[in-house]
Write a protein that holds these residues in place. Structure first.
Motif, short mmCIF file in Angstrom:
data_model
loop_
_atom_site.label_atom_id
_atom_site.label_comp_id
_atom_site.label_asym_id
_atom_site.label_seq_id
_atom_site.Cartn_x
_atom_site.Cartn_y
_atom_site.Cartn_z
N PRO A 81 61.27 -12.41 15.16
CA PRO A 81 60.73 -13.74 15.46
C PRO A 81 61.38 -14.29 16.73
CG PRO A 81 61.55 -13.61 13.19
CD PRO A 81 62.07 -12.41 13.92
N VAL A 82 60.54 -14.79 17.64
CA VAL A 82 61.07 -15.39 18.88
C VAL A 82 60.66 -16.86 18.86
CG1 VAL A 82 61.11 -15.28 21.40
CG2 VAL A 82 60.73 -13.19 20.07
N ILE A 83 61.67 -17.70 18.70
CA ILE A 83 61.41 -19.14 18.51
C ILE A 83 61.66 -19.90 19.81
CG2 ILE A 83 62.15 -21.19 17.22
CD1 ILE A 83 63.09 -19.32 14.98
N ASN A 84 60.83 -20.88 20.08
CA ASN A 84 61.10 -21.82 21.18
C ASN A 84 60.60 -23.18 20.72
OD1 ASN A 84 61.82 -22.96 23.62
ND2 ASN A 84 60.35 -21.81 24.86
N GLU A 85 61.07 -24.21 21.38
CA GLU A 85 60.50 -25.52 21.08
C GLU A 85 59.09 -25.55 21.63
OE1 GLU A 85 62.76 -29.07 22.13
OE2 GLU A 85 61.66 -30.00 20.48
N ASN A 86 58.20 -26.18 20.89
CA ASN A 86 56.82 -26.26 21.35
C ASN A 86 56.70 -27.38 22.38
OD1 ASN A 86 54.12 -26.08 21.68
ND2 ASN A 86 53.59 -26.18 19.52
N VAL A 122 57.12 -18.07 17.46
CA VAL A 122 57.19 -19.20 16.53
C VAL A 122 57.56 -20.43 17.35
CG1 VAL A 122 58.30 -20.15 14.46
CG2 VAL A 122 57.99 -17.67 14.66
N LEU A 123 56.64 -21.37 17.45
CA LEU A 123 56.90 -22.58 18.24
C LEU A 123 57.12 -23.76 17.30
CD1 LEU A 123 54.23 -22.11 21.06
CD2 LEU A 123 56.68 -21.67 21.18
N VAL A 181 67.44 -10.04 12.61
CA VAL A 181 67.74 -10.83 13.82
C VAL A 181 66.59 -11.79 14.13
CG1 VAL A 181 68.25 -10.70 16.30
CG2 VAL A 181 69.08 -8.90 14.76
N VAL A 182 66.96 -13.02 14.47
CA VAL A 182 65.99 -14.01 14.96
C VAL A 182 66.44 -14.43 16.35
CG1 VAL A 182 65.17 -16.38 14.64
CG2 VAL A 182 65.37 -14.87 12.66
N LEU A 183 65.49 -14.50 17.26
CA LEU A 183 65.82 -14.90 18.63
C LEU A 183 65.32 -16.33 18.85
CD1 LEU A 183 67.01 -12.96 20.74
CD2 LEU A 183 64.72 -12.71 21.68
N VAL A 184 66.15 -17.16 19.47
CA VAL A 184 65.65 -18.46 19.93
C VAL A 184 65.76 -18.41 21.45
CG1 VAL A 184 66.06 -20.96 19.95
CG2 VAL A 184 66.41 -19.66 17.84
N SER A 185 64.63 -18.41 22.11
CA SER A 185 64.68 -18.22 23.57
C SER A 185 64.08 -19.39 24.33
CB SER A 185 63.93 -16.95 23.96
OG SER A 185 63.94 -16.82 25.36
N SER A 186 64.87 -19.91 25.27
CA SER A 186 64.37 -20.87 26.24
C SER A 186 63.68 -20.08 27.33
CB SER A 186 65.53 -21.65 26.86
OG SER A 186 66.30 -22.24 25.87
N GLY A 187 63.13 -20.78 28.29
CA GLY A 187 62.58 -20.09 29.45
C GLY A 187 61.11 -20.35 29.71
#
Ligand code: GLU
Length: 373
Positions: free
Chosen positions: A137-142, A107-108, A47-53
């Motif tokens: 991995p928790v990805i967000n836009e940098n 991960v940004l 599982v990979v998470l892409v989280s805003s916030g």
């Protein structure tokens, strides 16, 4: 596509995207999310998470220290607030997963990380390593360093780019709506995205920047790589477990493709555009009807200071986006070519041999319509 397929499917990779509005629900939401993540992992799914916030949390941090957030009107203010918030966002996930013995990794990414294939390969390798280590991995836009013109801007498209990059089987977009609605009615399944869907899709309504339009776009793009997308209400009890138990929840979007895209073309879907060419009607027809390459002779105007091997938009004279492609040479060379005597060049077929601006194999057509309806 039958919902029962979910019950039988054994996905190797799933990307889950979390919208900022769900984080406003606090601990309850996070615990339910963890249940769903554990459910997938217990089935052997990575599982990979892409989280805003980050911005949402950043505003909370300012209140914590009694600093008035004001309006997030300037880029630098948004960048600063997201830096404050990303820290807190990550510590929530870190604590949540540590309680279950699962390491989480931040991960940004920015849109410019998708600019060339080498850096995409780097991202893919890092994510593979993290998954093999058993991490989440928790990805967000940098947001802190991304500049406006090189930003995804919202995480729906970023999640779709990540799902494509790591060959995920499913992209699950958790939001605060029952799914994709038309006339207030949830669509159970969309197997062909049509004009009526683009028209019904709305822009952002809550604290997030996406909205249904970008979710539809994310679904469309991930479908092109064979990844099935579901839009689910993240505020409900265990939506992911229920989806994989074949319950009729959310909207499943899957438009099967006749031909799988090559790795290069998949990359081209998400690489930031560096320029644009407007083509005449003859060239438009040659591209769309006859499978031709794009020659400079069919180009009416150009913009953007693009370099060789960068991605540019191909637009028709009516303003209709036709597709995107990998430019064989840059803006300056193209400009020099276009300023030669057109009548002379038109006659001289031999001159054009091998001078395609975009070779057929370096072009994806037909999908850029989606944003403009
Ligand atoms: N990257 C932004 C954040 O973390 C969110 C963008 C979005 O709303 O999709 O706040």
């Amino acid at each position: 596509m039958n919902r029962n397929l979910f019950k039988e499917s054994n996905p190797s990779r799933v990307v889950i995207k979390i919208g900022s509005s769900l984080l406003e629900e606090g601990e309850d939401f996070l615990r339910r999310l963890r249940e769903d993540i554990l459910f997938l992992r217990a089935r052997g799914t990575q599982v990979v998470l892409v989280s805003s916030g980050a911005v949402l949390r950043g505003k909370e941090v300012l209140q914590l220290y009694n600093i008035p957030p004001g309006k997030v009107s300037t880029t630098s203010k948004r960048q600063a607030i997201s830096a404050l918030g990303q820290n807190h966002l990550m510590s929530c996930y870190e604590k949540l997963m540590r309680e279950k013995g699962i390491p989480s990794a931040q991960v940004l990414l920015t849109a410019s990380d998708f600019r060339n294939r080498r850096s995409c390969a780097n991202i893919e390798q890092t994510l593979n390593e993290l998954l093999n280590l058993g991490a989440l991995p928790v990805i967000n836009e940098n947001d802190t360093i991304a500049v406006e013109e090189l930003m995804f801007g919202e995480n729906d498209i970023l999640s779709s780019a990540c799902a494509t990059l790591i060959h995920a089987d499913y992209l699950l977009i958790l939001t605060s709506s029952e799914g994709f609605l038309m006339d207030e009615k949830r669509q159970e399944m969309i197997e062909k995205i049509e004009k009526k869907h683009w028209v019904a899709a709305e822009g952002p309504s809550g604290p997030g920047k996406g909205g249904m339009k970008s979710k539809l776009k994310a679904a469309f793009l991930s479908n092109l790589s064979g990844c099935i997308c579901a839009i689910l209400h993240g505020g409900k009890e265990k939506p992911i477990q229920r989806l994989f138990n074949a319950e009729d929840i959310g909207t499943v979007i899957f438009c099967p493709q006749k031909k799988a895209l090559s790795t290069k073309k998949k990359w081209m879907l998400f690489a930031p555009l560096q320029g644009k060419v407007i083509v005449d009607l003859g060239a438009q027809e040659a591209l769309l009807e006859r499978g031709a390459s794009l020659l400079p002779v069919g180009i009416k105007s150009i913009s953007g200071n693009f370099f060789p091997h960068e991605i540019i938009l191909i637009e028709g004279m009516s303003g209709r986006p036709l597709g995107r492609g990998l430019a064989a040479y840059g803006y300056n060379d193209l400009l020099a070519m276009l300023s030669m005597d057109p009548n002379e060049l038109q006659k001289n077929k031999a001159y054009w041999r091998g001078k395609e601006l975009i070779h057929r194999n370096n072009m994806v057509l037909g999908f850029d319509d989606m944003g403009k309806l």
